[in-house]
Design a protein around this motif. Sequence first.
Motif, PDB file in Angstrom:
ATOM      1  N   GLY A  19       0.818  -1.212   0.000  1.00  0.00           N
ATOM      2  CA  GLY A  19       0.000   0.000   0.000  1.00  0.00           C
ATOM      3  C   GLY A  19       0.849   1.257   0.000  1.00  0.00           C
ATOM      4  O   GLY A  19       0.589   2.209  -0.751  1.00  0.00           O
ATOM      5  N   ASP A  39      -5.064   3.051   7.526  1.00  0.00           N
ATOM      6  CA  ASP A  39      -4.849   1.703   8.071  1.00  0.00           C
ATOM      7  C   ASP A  39      -5.609   1.586   9.379  1.00  0.00           C
ATOM      8  O   ASP A  39      -5.651   2.531  10.166  1.00  0.00           O
ATOM      9  N   LEU A 177     -11.614   0.893   6.821  1.00  0.00           N
ATOM     10  CA  LEU A 177     -12.594   1.058   5.746  1.00  0.00           C
ATOM     11  C   LEU A 177     -13.843   0.236   6.047  1.00  0.00           C
ATOM     12  O   LEU A 177     -13.753  -0.951   6.361  1.00  0.00           O
ATOM     13  N   GLY A 207      -4.045  -6.773   2.345  1.00  0.00           N
ATOM     14  CA  GLY A 207      -3.342  -7.988   2.766  1.00  0.00           C
ATOM     15  C   GLY A 207      -4.283  -9.096   3.208  1.00  0.00           C
ATOM     16  O   GLY A 207      -5.073  -9.614   2.419  1.00  0.00           O
ATOM     17  N   GLN A 209      -6.918  -9.029   4.746  1.00  0.00           N
ATOM     18  CA  GLN A 209      -8.349  -8.684   4.661  1.00  0.00           C
ATOM     19  C   GLN A 209      -8.732  -8.269   3.243  1.00  0.00           C
ATOM     20  O   GLN A 209      -9.826  -7.733   3.036  1.00  0.00           O
TER      21      GLN A 209
HETATM   22  C1  LIG Z   1       5.946 -15.353   7.799  1.00  0.00           C
HETATM   23  C2  LIG Z   1       6.187 -14.528   6.553  1.00  0.00           C
HETATM   24  C3  LIG Z   1       7.441 -14.506   5.936  1.00  0.00           C
HETATM   25  C4  LIG Z   1       7.658 -13.749   4.789  1.00  0.00           C
HETATM   26  N1  LIG Z   1       8.930 -13.584   4.291  1.00  0.00           N
HETATM   27  C5  LIG Z   1       9.138 -12.714   3.258  1.00  0.00           C
HETATM   28  C6  LIG Z   1      10.462 -12.393   2.836  1.00  0.00           C
HETATM   29  O1  LIG Z   1      11.448 -12.795   3.441  1.00  0.00           O
HETATM   30  N2  LIG Z   1      10.596 -11.577   1.748  1.00  0.00           N
HETATM   31  C7  LIG Z   1       9.516 -11.070   1.082  1.00  0.00           C
HETATM   32  O2  LIG Z   1       9.708 -10.353   0.095  1.00  0.00           O
HETATM   33  N3  LIG Z   1       8.269 -11.329   1.494  1.00  0.00           N
HETATM   34  C8  LIG Z   1       8.052 -12.101   2.589  1.00  0.00           C
HETATM   35  N4  LIG Z   1       6.788 -12.317   3.043  1.00  0.00           N
HETATM   36  C9  LIG Z   1       5.669 -11.723   2.328  1.00  0.00           C
HETATM   37  C10 LIG Z   1       5.526 -10.233   2.606  1.00  0.00           C
HETATM   38  O3  LIG Z   1       5.687  -9.951   3.973  1.00  0.00           O
HETATM   39  C11 LIG Z   1       4.157  -9.774   2.097  1.00  0.00           C
HETATM   40  O4  LIG Z   1       4.019 -10.243   0.780  1.00  0.00           O
HETATM   41  C12 LIG Z   1       4.018  -8.258   2.108  1.00  0.00           C
HETATM   42  O5  LIG Z   1       4.416  -7.730   3.344  1.00  0.00           O
HETATM   43  C13 LIG Z   1       2.587  -7.898   1.790  1.00  0.00           C
HETATM   44  O6  LIG Z   1       2.425  -6.526   2.042  1.00  0.00           O
HETATM   45  P1  LIG Z   1       0.971  -5.892   2.022  1.00  0.00           P
HETATM   46  O7  LIG Z   1       1.152  -4.423   2.112  1.00  0.00           O
HETATM   47  O8  LIG Z   1       0.224  -6.454   0.856  1.00  0.00           O
HETATM   48  O9  LIG Z   1       0.210  -6.505   3.300  1.00  0.00           O
HETATM   49  P2  LIG Z   1       0.312  -6.145   4.856  1.00  0.00           P
HETATM   50  O10 LIG Z   1       1.687  -5.806   5.259  1.00  0.00           O
HETATM   51  O11 LIG Z   1      -0.328  -7.282   5.573  1.00  0.00           O
HETATM   52  O12 LIG Z   1      -0.573  -4.840   5.012  1.00  0.00           O
HETATM   53  C14 LIG Z   1      -1.977  -4.830   4.875  1.00  0.00           C
HETATM   54  C15 LIG Z   1      -2.521  -3.700   5.744  1.00  0.00           C
HETATM   55  O13 LIG Z   1      -3.920  -3.518   5.493  1.00  0.00           O
HETATM   56  C16 LIG Z   1      -4.521  -3.086   6.700  1.00  0.00           C
HETATM   57  N5  LIG Z   1      -5.966  -3.297   6.622  1.00  0.00           N
HETATM   58  C17 LIG Z   1      -6.638  -4.472   6.468  1.00  0.00           C
HETATM   59  N6  LIG Z   1      -7.958  -4.253   6.415  1.00  0.00           N
HETATM   60  C18 LIG Z   1      -8.153  -2.903   6.531  1.00  0.00           C
HETATM   61  C19 LIG Z   1      -9.309  -2.065   6.546  1.00  0.00           C
HETATM   62  N7  LIG Z   1     -10.561  -2.546   6.407  1.00  0.00           N
HETATM   63  N8  LIG Z   1      -9.137  -0.723   6.702  1.00  0.00           N
HETATM   64  C20 LIG Z   1      -7.885  -0.205   6.847  1.00  0.00           C
HETATM   65  N9  LIG Z   1      -6.752  -0.955   6.839  1.00  0.00           N
HETATM   66  C21 LIG Z   1      -6.893  -2.291   6.673  1.00  0.00           C
HETATM   67  C22 LIG Z   1      -3.831  -3.948   7.749  1.00  0.00           C
HETATM   68  O14 LIG Z   1      -3.945  -3.387   9.049  1.00  0.00           O
HETATM   69  C23 LIG Z   1      -2.400  -3.990   7.246  1.00  0.00           C
HETATM   70  O15 LIG Z   1      -1.579  -3.002   7.836  1.00  0.00           O
HETATM   71  C24 LIG Z   1       6.562 -13.054   4.200  1.00  0.00           C
HETATM   72  C25 LIG Z   1       5.301 -13.062   4.827  1.00  0.00           C
HETATM   73  C26 LIG Z   1       5.124 -13.753   6.016  1.00  0.00           C
HETATM   74  C27 LIG Z   1       3.803 -13.642   6.722  1.00  0.00           C
END
Ligand SMILES: Cc1cc2nc3c(=O)[nH]c(=O)nc-3n(C[C@H](O)[C@H](O)[C@H](O)COP(=O)(O)OP(=O)(O)OC[C@H]3O[C@@H](n4cnc5c(N)ncnc54)[C@H](O)[C@@H]3O)c2cc1C
Length: 403
Positions: A19, A39, A177, A207, A209
């Motif tokens: 995001g 968030d 949201l 993510g 959600q």
């Molecule tokens: C155990 C583990 C190991 C991993 N290792 C690696 C690695 O070594 N290298 C790598 O590249 N990737 C790794 N990944 C993957 C990587 O962490 C994710 O792909 C990446 O962080 C996804 O980012 P994101 O912003 O999509 O999701 P997130 O970081 O999960 O962010 C989503 C956000 O949305 C918010 N949200 C949800 N619903 C709502 C709502 N209704 N209103 C407002 N806010 C909301 C949440 O609070 C959250 O902050 C790993 C993941 C895990 C879990």
Amino acid sequence: MSGAPTDVGVVVVGAGLVGLATARALQQRPGTGDVLVVDKETGPAQHQSGRNSGVAHSGLYYAPGSSKAALAVAGRAALERHCAERSIPYRACGKVVVAVDDAQLPALAELERRGRANGVRVERLDPAGLRRVEPHARGVAALHVADTGVVDFPAVARSFVEDLRSAGGELRGGLELARATPVDDALEVEFTDGSRLRAGALVNCAGLQSDRVAIRCGARPSVRIVPFRGDYLDVAAPDDDLVRALIYPVPDPRWPFLGVHLTRSVDGQVHAGPTAVLALGREAYDRSVDRHDTLALLRDRALRRLARRYWRTGLSELWRARSRSTVVADLRRLVPELDGSSLRPAQPGIRAQAVSVDGRLVDDFAFATSPRCVHVLNAPSPAATASLAIGEHVADRVAQVLA
Ligand SMILES: Cc1cc2nc3c(=O)[nH]c(=O)nc-3n(C[C@H](O)[C@H](O)[C@H](O)COP(=O)(O)OP(=O)(O)OC[C@H]3O[C@@H](n4cnc5c(N)ncnc54)[C@H](O)[C@@H]3O)c2cc1C
């Protein structure tokens, strides 16, 4: 936020790396208007982006031609440059993928082929070559991947917030949201605290959600999110040579996960993990059972199909995750001198993994659009590595939605 509606160019839901990178890219594009990231947590990177292995992946594993391959390769290079420019801890340490027996050699050869096809620097090692790179690792063969690194992802997230703010954008925490509805030539966006605003477009980067947020925006996503828990163990007082950088197994091709590995992070700590087991709560880091999430899991047809398809692997993984001795045994196949009694429980993470309606784990990154909205529906690993490239890709899609 209460009172008269506020107008912003784009609302980004989710202050994880995807995001924030998207918001940063949008804010830098003329004509988008100001970008507001919201968030439900009070600060950035509270879920996957702050609870992962901290590895900047090279692009080794991913099917040539996939979004994952293209965005991981471009994203890792961009991430390394960004970290250098901003003095964020990043170490280009390389990694080894180790075949522990002959049965794993065909899968190792396939990884080598994929890596080369994706333009990744891969070198085949014999057992002596492996020992020169990682003196305590044992295997019949290995790959050395020079393009892999380790990075401080929470620091990267904070730098994205700084970039967003200095370009005129905003991050507001504690705002969840509730729904978004297209009205005339804009979107009416409502939050669970009752506040609302009008935006030109919305990007869903929620993510764990993200399928639910898509539904709240009136979309009918073709996938569901299944949470997979990943537990870690820290190696107490590791010897400098025990794990020099990153030691990975050959992954099980049935799963999109990489198998429990040993990583020396930017601060020198050695982590082991993560396991992969179905979680009974999308954000249940304390292992509690979230009734709503569990009932949703049980009721969903896609998930019942998934369970039928993977029940054997799922059960053995469940056992693996619950049994510390099995995890230690797996790790000791890679590094026989690892002392199980030196391992301490560490912060777990939960992965957002999309499942298609026919019950298959979706391998590639997945994006969708609905009126005035772009949804990121599958951004598992390596999306943290690829976040800068994903952000540019999603910003292109937003431009199409607004055109
Ligand atoms: C155990 C583990 C190991 C991993 N290792 C690696 C690695 O070594 N290298 C790598 O590249 N990737 C790794 N990944 C993957 C990587 O962490 C994710 O792909 C990446 O962080 C996804 O980012 P994101 O912003 O999509 O999701 P997130 O970081 O999960 O962010 C989503 C956000 O949305 C918010 N949200 C949800 N619903 C709502 C709502 N209704 N209103 C407002 N806010 C909301 C949440 O609070 C959250 O902050 C790993 C993941 C895990 C879990």
